[in-house]
Write a protein that holds these residues in place. Structure first.
Motif, short mmCIF file in Angstrom:
data_model
loop_
_atom_site.label_atom_id
_atom_site.label_comp_id
_atom_site.label_asym_id
_atom_site.label_seq_id
_atom_site.Cartn_x
_atom_site.Cartn_y
_atom_site.Cartn_z
N LYS A 74 31.17 24.13 33.92
CA LYS A 74 31.16 23.09 34.96
C LYS A 74 32.56 22.50 35.12
N GLU A 75 33.22 22.21 34.01
CA GLU A 75 34.57 21.67 34.05
C GLU A 75 35.53 22.65 34.71
N ALA A 76 35.40 23.93 34.42
CA ALA A 76 36.28 24.94 35.01
C ALA A 76 36.15 24.95 36.52
N GLU A 83 42.30 22.05 42.74
CA GLU A 83 43.47 22.84 43.12
C GLU A 83 43.21 23.70 44.35
N GLY A 84 42.00 23.64 44.92
CA GLY A 84 41.76 24.32 46.19
C GLY A 84 40.76 25.44 46.20
N THR A 85 40.19 25.85 45.05
CA THR A 85 39.21 26.93 45.07
C THR A 85 37.90 26.43 45.68
N GLN A 86 37.14 27.35 46.20
CA GLN A 86 35.85 27.01 46.81
C GLN A 86 34.67 27.55 45.99
N SER A 87 34.91 27.94 44.77
CA SER A 87 33.86 28.49 43.92
C SER A 87 32.94 27.39 43.42
N ILE A 105 36.28 36.34 45.79
CA ILE A 105 36.34 36.82 44.40
C ILE A 105 37.57 36.27 43.68
N ASP A 106 38.69 36.08 44.40
CA ASP A 106 39.89 35.53 43.76
C ASP A 106 39.65 34.10 43.29
N ASP A 107 38.87 33.32 44.05
CA ASP A 107 38.53 31.96 43.64
C ASP A 107 37.74 31.99 42.33
N VAL A 108 36.75 32.87 42.28
CA VAL A 108 35.87 32.91 41.11
C VAL A 108 36.63 33.44 39.89
N THR A 109 37.49 34.43 40.09
CA THR A 109 38.30 34.95 38.99
C THR A 109 39.20 33.86 38.42
N GLU A 110 39.74 33.03 39.30
CA GLU A 110 40.60 31.92 38.87
C GLU A 110 39.82 30.95 37.99
N ARG A 136 52.24 27.11 26.22
CA ARG A 136 52.62 28.33 26.94
C ARG A 136 51.56 29.42 26.78
N GLU A 137 51.01 29.55 25.58
CA GLU A 137 49.98 30.56 25.35
C GLU A 137 48.75 30.28 26.22
N ILE A 138 48.35 29.03 26.27
CA ILE A 138 47.18 28.66 27.08
C ILE A 138 47.46 28.93 28.56
N HIS A 139 48.67 28.64 28.99
CA HIS A 139 49.05 28.89 30.38
C HIS A 139 48.95 30.38 30.71
N ALA A 140 49.35 31.23 29.78
CA ALA A 140 49.26 32.68 30.01
C ALA A 140 47.81 33.09 30.25
N GLU A 141 46.87 32.51 29.50
CA GLU A 141 45.45 32.80 29.71
C GLU A 141 44.98 32.27 31.07
N LEU A 142 45.43 31.07 31.40
CA LEU A 142 45.01 30.43 32.64
C LEU A 142 45.44 31.23 33.87
N MET A 143 46.62 31.81 33.81
CA MET A 143 47.20 32.48 34.98
C MET A 143 46.98 33.99 34.95
N ASN A 144 46.07 34.46 34.13
CA ASN A 144 45.82 35.89 34.00
C ASN A 144 44.88 36.38 35.10
N ASN A 145 45.37 36.28 36.34
CA ASN A 145 44.58 36.69 37.51
C ASN A 145 45.51 37.09 38.64
#
Length: 389
Positions: A74-76, A83-87, A105-110, A136-145
């Motif tokens: 839910k938090e995700a 930030e603008g996703t519609q998922s 699909i890009d919204d949901v993957t994010e 930085r490590e957490i950011h790499a996981e966050l942006m892995n899309n």
């Protein structure tokens, strides 16, 4: 207390295609002069009490991991919507069961990457301190899309960014230039581990969130990571046994006030007004989360009673009802594998649950039907409707 005019200084940025602008460099934390806590202590007490009730719920829930599993999702959804996703939450759960979501699909993957980043951070914090390296490590996981792949995942920016507007001179806010950002980040890390200034954990989290957003150290993902930091700090400080507090719903509902407070801190040094807003959010969010946990417990108990009274209380029906508590959207094939029962038994059991009004089929297909534990999903989804654009 001496008045603060602002919490940093403006510097002239390097011209970009002839475009001159001013960037902002924040002063190190904690604020100077010190916070006026006289107005904050009553709210801090209320927030601590609300957090205590929420933390206590994690001890009495039949399965706190189940609640946490769904609450993280839910938090995700909420943080990504800002930030603008519609998922929606339903979209994410469909995606995780390999069904087609209704959102792009890009919204949901994010959103799915946000879940991965959150879980990664929580796991790493068990053995590793909250630090620039871990951020930085957490950011790499966050942006892995697909959207984040060209935004330097896991690396602090080496170019100027800005918030709002088409270029820095027209932006709502311009963070520190890259050549001064390293010093800001080092001071930020020192604050996270400062043993001399023993601020209450909630105050520390409130200050750190604004400072991180002000530094804006990544090309993208700063807002989502800044909101994650709040929960990470509360967990590392021992305020929460389980990471059950997420403020994105409160920030989403009060978006303009949230942005105004961030900017007011920078321009006028009004940390106290921000912290009051933040603590109000903690109280509101913790109370809502506690009420949600109770509502879910009551629903599961009522539905188990309904199954028992119906005469349809077979082992398979009860097993599938339990499984749907962890996966409120699931297809027949997934249920068959997870519950280790035959497909005819799955279909008979789901028909029984459907007749009791506990689940409903949402595809209308003859094969690979998808069933939703509707009342459960409705409780979880409260407030996660996509933001109107």
């Amino acid at each position: 207390m001496a008045a603060r005019e602002q919490t940093g200084q403006f510097v002239n940025g390097s011209a970009v295609a002839g475009d001159t602008y001013q960037a902002y460099i924040p002063d190190p934390l904690p604020p100077s002069p010190p916070l006026d806590m006289s107005q904050l202590y009553p709210l801090l007490d209320q927030a601590s009490t609300a957090l205590g009730r929420l933390d206590g719920m994690s001890m009495v829930l039949p399965d706190s991991k189940l609640f946490l599993y769904m609450y993280v999702r839910k938090e995700a959804v909420l943080s990504s919507q800002i930030e603008g996703t519609q998922s929606s939450l339903s979209d994410l759960l469909l995606f995780e069961t390999e069904e087609a979501p209704g959102a792009p699909i890009d919204d949901v993957t994010e959103v799915s990457c946000y879940v991965a980043a959150m879980n990664y951070g929580l796991d790493r914090l068990k053995e590793f301190p909250l630090s620039l390296r871990l951020i930085r490590e957490i950011h790499a996981e966050l942006m892995n899309n697909a959207r984040g792949g060209d935004k330097q995942p896991g690396a602090f920016r080496k170019s100027q960014n800005w918030v709002g507007g088409t270029r820095p001179s027209r932006a709502n806010y311009v963070p520190p230039p890259p050549e001064t950002m390293g010093e800001c980040l080092n001071a930020f890390e020192l604050f996270l581990h400062d043993e001399k200034n023993r601020l209450p954990a909630l105050i520390k989290a409130a200050l750190a969130h604004v400072q991180f957003e002000t530094i804006h150290p990544f090309l993208d993902g700063n807002g989502r990571l800044g909101r994650l930091l709040i929960t990470f700090i509360l967990c590392t400080e021992g305020i929460l046994k389980e990471p059950l507090l997420y403020l994105s719903l409160y920030f989403k509902a009060n978006r303009q006030a949230y942005y105004d407070h961030l900017q007011n801190v920078r321009e006028t040094g009004d940390w106290e007004a921000w912290i009051e807003f933040f603590l109000d959010g903690v109280i509101d969010t913790a109370n809502q989360a506690t009420a949600t946990a109770r509502a879910i417990m009551d629903l599961f108990e009522a539905d188990r009673f309904k199954i028992g009274e119906s005469g349809k209380s077979t082992a398979a029906v009860l097993t599938i009802h339990t499984y749907l508590q962890s996966q409120p959207i699931a297809n027949t094939g997934t249920i068959k594998e997870a519950c280790n029962v035959s497909l005819p038994t799955v279909l008979r059991s789901l028909t029984a649950l459907e007749e009791l009004g506990i689940v409903r089929e949402v595809t209308g297909k003859e094969r690979n039907k998808v069933f939703v534990y509707q009342d459960y999903l409705s409780i979880l989804s409260s407030g996660t409707e996509p933001i109107a654009r």
